[in-house]
Write an enzyme that holds these catalytic residues in place. Structure first.
Site, PDB file in Angstrom:
ATOM      1  N   GLY A 194     162.346 -40.266  63.902  1.00 22.43           N
ATOM      2  CA  GLY A 194     161.879 -41.661  63.781  1.00 22.43           C
ATOM      3  C   GLY A 194     160.549 -41.707  63.076  1.00 22.43           C
ATOM      4  O   GLY A 194     160.094 -40.705  62.524  1.00 22.43           O
ATOM      5  N   GLU A 198     159.657 -36.075  64.830  1.00 23.19           N
ATOM      6  CA  GLU A 198     160.970 -35.540  65.222  1.00 23.19           C
ATOM      7  C   GLU A 198     160.918 -34.970  66.631  1.00 23.19           C
ATOM      8  O   GLU A 198     159.858 -34.549  67.075  1.00 23.19           O
ATOM      9  CB  GLU A 198     161.373 -34.390  64.283  1.00 23.19           C
ATOM     10  CG  GLU A 198     161.648 -34.838  62.867  1.00 23.19           C
ATOM     11  CD  GLU A 198     161.935 -33.655  61.943  1.00 23.19           C
ATOM     12  OE1 GLU A 198     161.741 -32.487  62.360  1.00 23.19           O
ATOM     13  OE2 GLU A 198     162.331 -33.924  60.806  1.00 23.19           O
ATOM     14  N   VAL A 199     162.080 -34.950  67.303  1.00 24.28           N
ATOM     15  CA  VAL A 199     162.175 -34.240  68.586  1.00 24.28           C
ATOM     16  C   VAL A 199     163.219 -33.140  68.413  1.00 24.28           C
ATOM     17  O   VAL A 199     164.318 -33.391  67.905  1.00 24.28           O
ATOM     18  CB  VAL A 199     162.584 -35.169  69.756  1.00 24.28           C
ATOM     19  CG1 VAL A 199     162.719 -34.358  71.046  1.00 24.28           C
ATOM     20  CG2 VAL A 199     161.557 -36.271  69.960  1.00 24.28           C
ATOM     21  N   ASP A 313     154.235 -49.155  75.743  1.00 21.21           N
ATOM     22  CA  ASP A 313     155.354 -49.094  74.794  1.00 21.21           C
ATOM     23  C   ASP A 313     156.636 -48.708  75.521  1.00 21.21           C
ATOM     24  O   ASP A 313     157.398 -47.848  75.072  1.00 21.21           O
ATOM     25  CB  ASP A 313     155.043 -48.112  73.656  1.00 21.21           C
ATOM     26  CG  ASP A 313     155.964 -48.336  72.446  1.00 21.21           C
ATOM     27  OD1 ASP A 313     156.617 -49.401  72.393  1.00 21.21           O
ATOM     28  OD2 ASP A 313     156.026 -47.455  71.571  1.00 21.21           O
TER      29      ASP A 313
HETATM   30  N1  ADE Z   1     164.668 -36.908  73.181  1.00 21.59           N
HETATM   31  C1  ADE Z   1     163.381 -37.190  73.198  1.00 21.59           C
HETATM   32  N2  ADE Z   1     162.756 -36.476  74.123  1.00 21.59           N
HETATM   33  C2  ADE Z   1     163.677 -35.712  74.733  1.00 21.59           C
HETATM   34  C3  ADE Z   1     163.648 -34.776  75.802  1.00 21.59           C
HETATM   35  N3  ADE Z   1     162.527 -34.474  76.428  1.00 21.59           N
HETATM   36  N4  ADE Z   1     164.790 -34.212  76.177  1.00 21.59           N
HETATM   37  C4  ADE Z   1     165.911 -34.538  75.536  1.00 21.59           C
HETATM   38  N5  ADE Z   1     166.011 -35.395  74.541  1.00 21.59           N
HETATM   39  C5  ADE Z   1     164.897 -35.977  74.130  1.00 21.59           C
END
Ligand code: ADE
Length: 490
Positions: A194, A198-199, A313
């Site tokens: 986003g 990124e995650v 948020d």
């Molecule tokens: N997406 C964003 N944060 C996350 C997390 N901690 N575990 C799994 N998916 C996620």
């Protein structure tokens, strides 16, 4: 009570930025060290101290070139660290237990140490047990020991915190351990992307962890979240668990990581796309999200306490779903804190604003009293009401369920502007519509009533998170009670 981490963070920041500085600058008083780690540009480096560290069988040698970094010269259960201060003194250091002499020493000292640990442990156990008993029981005037009367069934926050075996000021590990952990993580797959960055799902010591990699324009969110997790005791089952933060500098660009627990189901937003809920699982989600918000909003006094925090948020994308069906709140990048005495507001200095779709009317028409902490909590309650609405839509009642839709989906386009939201929420005073089926189920009817209260135009008229949690947990208890009665009747 709240150790200011800003100093440490700034040191960390400067430390990482100075790593790339030419070595002939300010080399006075420094020593040459052997450098063998991912951070090394060459086989030697210049610093105030040389270090040798082993974690997970991986050895690293290098320099600490900042005042204050000597604080990291401590060994921890899984991380052995040794520092020295002469040229290349870290070249030949080995971890204890590597030589025959060490082994003999270990053979001799181990039984003595074990005995010592055992006696200390036993003494500690007896002390804890007596303290616990003293809490539970009291001596009456006549000397008879009786159980203490409790004013409420629920434990107090003080009681709950007594149960946590935590030390230090914040939730996190010591800074060097955070850094060590970060550098041992293997990124496996990207699970989210986003504007924020990124995650990733990563692994550390065979365990899944989540790594949020912040985009450089959102560095203030990283600073704020890192600061809060490192200074505030935030362990709670409905707040995303923190592991560490790390800042690295690569090819003159800065990488900001936030490492947290990984939750396989993903965000509430993701889960609601493809999963429909039973009224029970809906209540679990709503109650746990409200419980997380109560923990954030509630100040706790004392050594193990925490300031009151408002999220600013809250939305389904910032809530994660755990395997047990409960939710936990994530993303503290915009959070504000109220100091212990209540007379100082720590707003941070993040240029980011909350998500427009979830903004309360007083934010949109700019009448919010920004100097009052209560105002921020009231905007969280507005947003929580919208999250409860998103969850309720996905709940099957009388065989009917609606598709996932974001709040105000029928009134504003995707990525609405501030003005579009203001027209809908302030001028037309619209609230999300509620399907008729919801009124025919006791759980959903009660949740519906709660969410309508969250959407009062007057922020002060909205329920507090604590009130909301009480209503929802009463509902939960009533259902348990009914189930119990049903079982007895059968
Ligand atoms: N997406 C964003 N944060 C996350 C997390 N901690 N575990 C799994 N998916 C996620």
């Amino acid at each position: 009570m709240y150790t200011p981490s800003a100093v440490v963070l700034v040191l960390l920041h400067l430390g990482l930025r100075s790593r790339g500085a030419p070595q002939d600058l300010a080399s006075k008083g420094k020593v040459q060290c052997t450098c063998k780690s991912m951070e090394c540009d060459s086989a030697t480096c210049l610093g105030y101290l040389c270090y040798f560290t082993v974690a997970e069988g991986q050895e690293r040698r290098g320099c600490f070139d900042l005042d204050g970094e000597q604080l990291q010269c401590v060994s921890l259960p899984k991380v052995y660290t040794k520092c020295c201060s002469s040229d290349h003194c870290n070249a030949n250091i080995t971890a204890p237990g590597d030589t025959a002499d060490d082994r003999t020493a270990v053979l001799v000292t181990m039984p003595v140490l074990a005995l010592l640990v055992l006696s200390v442990g036993l003494a500690g156990f007896i002390w804890c047990w007596r303290k616990r008993q003293a809490k539970r029981y009291q001596r009456e005037d006549d000397g008879v020991i009786v159980p203490k009367a409790s004013s409420k069934d629920e434990p107090t926050y003080g009681d709950m915190f007594d149960e946590f075996c935590t030390s230090g000021s914040g939730t996190g590990l010591p800074y060097l351990v955070q850094r060590t952990v970060a550098r041992q993580i293997m990124l496996v797959e990207c699970v989210g992307k986003g504007r924020y960055g990124e995650v990733w799902r990563g692994t550390w010591m065979g365990e899944n962890v989540a790594v949020k990699i912040f985009s450089s324009r959102d560095e203030q969110s990283w600073f704020r979240e890192t600061e809060i997790y490192n200074t505030v005791q935030l362990q709670h089952e409905n707040i995303l668990g923190f592991i560490g933060s790390d800042m690295t500098s690569k090819n003159s660009s800065t990488q900001l990581w936030l490492i947290t627990h990984f939750h396989e189901p993903g965000s509430l937003f993701d889960v609601l796309q493809h999963r429909s809920l039973t009224p029970d699982s809906c209540l679990t989600m709503c109650l746990s999200a409200a419980s997380g918000l109560v923990h954030l909003h509630t100040p706790i006094l004392g050594m193990q306490g925490k300031p009151a925090i408002a999220h600013r948020d809250l939305k389904s994308r910032n809530i994660l779903v755990k395997k047990n069906g409960q939710c936990c709140i994530a993303d503290l990048g915009l959070a504000v804190m109220q100091c212990e005495t209540g007379d100082y507001l720590d707003i941070g200095n993040n240029p980011r604003v909350g998500t427009k779709r979830y903004m309360a009317p007083e934010v949109l028409d700019e009448t919010i009293q920004t100097d009052q902490f209560a105002s921020y909590k009231q905007t969280d309650i507005w947003a929580l009401g919208l999250v409860l609405w998103e969850i309720s839509r996905r709940t099957v009642v009388n065989g009917i369920v609606e598709e996932y839709r974001p709040p105000f989906f029928d009134l504003v386009p995707s990525d609405p502007s501030f003005e579009q939201m203001k027209k809908v929420v302030c001028v037309d005073q619209q609230t999300p519509s509620l399907h008729n089926r919801l009124h025919s189920h006791p759980i959903l009817a009660a949740i519906t009533k709660v969410m309508k209260e969250c959407w009062f135009q007057d922020p002060k008229a909205r329920p507090t998170a604590l009130r909301l949690r009480k209503t929802l947990s009463k509902l939960d208890q009533d259902i348990d009670h009914e189930l119990h009665k049903l079982k007895l009747d059968l």
